[in-house]
Design a protein around this motif. Structure first.
Motif, short mmCIF file in Angstrom:
data_model
loop_
_atom_site.label_atom_id
_atom_site.label_comp_id
_atom_site.label_asym_id
_atom_site.label_seq_id
_atom_site.Cartn_x
_atom_site.Cartn_y
_atom_site.Cartn_z
N ASN A 72 0.82 -1.21 0.00
CA ASN A 72 0.00 0.00 0.00
C ASN A 72 0.86 1.26 0.00
O ASN A 72 0.55 2.23 -0.71
CB ASN A 72 -0.95 0.02 1.19
N GLU A 75 2.29 1.78 -3.45
CA GLU A 75 1.26 2.31 -4.36
C GLU A 75 1.04 3.80 -4.10
O GLU A 75 0.90 4.58 -5.05
CB GLU A 75 -0.06 1.55 -4.19
N GLN A 76 1.02 4.20 -2.86
CA GLN A 76 0.85 5.61 -2.52
C GLN A 76 2.03 6.42 -3.04
O GLN A 76 1.85 7.53 -3.55
CB GLN A 76 0.72 5.79 -1.01
N LYS A 78 3.89 5.72 -5.64
CA LYS A 78 3.75 5.81 -7.10
C LYS A 78 2.73 6.89 -7.47
O LYS A 78 2.97 7.67 -8.39
CB LYS A 78 3.30 4.46 -7.68
N SER A 79 1.62 6.93 -6.75
CA SER A 79 0.60 7.94 -7.02
C SER A 79 1.14 9.34 -6.79
O SER A 79 0.88 10.26 -7.58
CB SER A 79 -0.62 7.72 -6.12
N ILE A 80 1.87 9.52 -5.73
CA ILE A 80 2.45 10.83 -5.43
C ILE A 80 3.45 11.22 -6.51
O ILE A 80 3.49 12.36 -6.97
CB ILE A 80 3.10 10.83 -4.03
N SER A 81 4.25 10.26 -6.93
CA SER A 81 5.24 10.53 -7.99
C SER A 81 4.54 10.93 -9.28
O SER A 81 4.97 11.87 -9.97
CB SER A 81 6.10 9.29 -8.20
N GLN A 82 3.47 10.23 -9.64
CA GLN A 82 2.72 10.56 -10.85
C GLN A 82 2.08 11.93 -10.75
O GLN A 82 2.05 12.70 -11.71
CB GLN A 82 1.67 9.49 -11.13
N MET A 83 1.59 12.25 -9.55
CA MET A 83 0.98 13.55 -9.34
C MET A 83 2.02 14.66 -9.47
O MET A 83 1.76 15.71 -10.06
CB MET A 83 0.31 13.60 -7.96
N LYS A 84 3.21 14.43 -8.94
CA LYS A 84 4.29 15.43 -9.05
C LYS A 84 4.65 15.66 -10.50
O LYS A 84 4.84 16.81 -10.93
CB LYS A 84 5.52 14.97 -8.28
N LYS A 85 4.75 14.58 -11.28
CA LYS A 85 5.06 14.71 -12.70
C LYS A 85 3.99 15.50 -13.42
O LYS A 85 4.28 16.36 -14.24
CB LYS A 85 5.22 13.33 -13.35
#
Length: 89
Positions: A72, A75-76, A78-85
């Motif tokens: 978990n 996954e969080q 990865k989501s934060i990284s995608q949001m930063k990008k």
């Protein structure tokens, strides 16, 4: 007798840690492991058969919890990284 008391204390504390919310539980398990398993072996526990079964159940249950908790968190992250990008574009 001292080893028996120590073993009962470890079982009681693990039972308590098992009842905590996710974040506190993960930290509690880390602390429990450092306290009770880094300097002694699992064979050093002096518990009755029923108590050993309970300890085994709690250990397996919490090992599975830690694996899921780790997944978990990944996954969080990865989501934060995608949001930063996305926000940097």
């Amino acid at each position: 007798m001292e080893r028996r008391d120590w073993s009962l204390e470890a079982l009681k504390r693990l039972t308590y840690v098992d009842s905590l919310d996710e974040e506190e539980r993960a930290e509690g398990l880390r602390s429990w492991t450092e306290t009770y398993l880094t300097t002694t072996n699992i064979t050093d526990f002096e518990l009755s058969h029923e108590e050993l079964l309970k300890l085994r159940e709690l250990l397996f249950k919490n090992a599975n919890f830690l694996f899921t908790h780790r997944e978990n968190i990944l996954e969080q992250m990865k989501s934060i990284s995608q949001m930063k990008k996305f926000l940097n574009k």
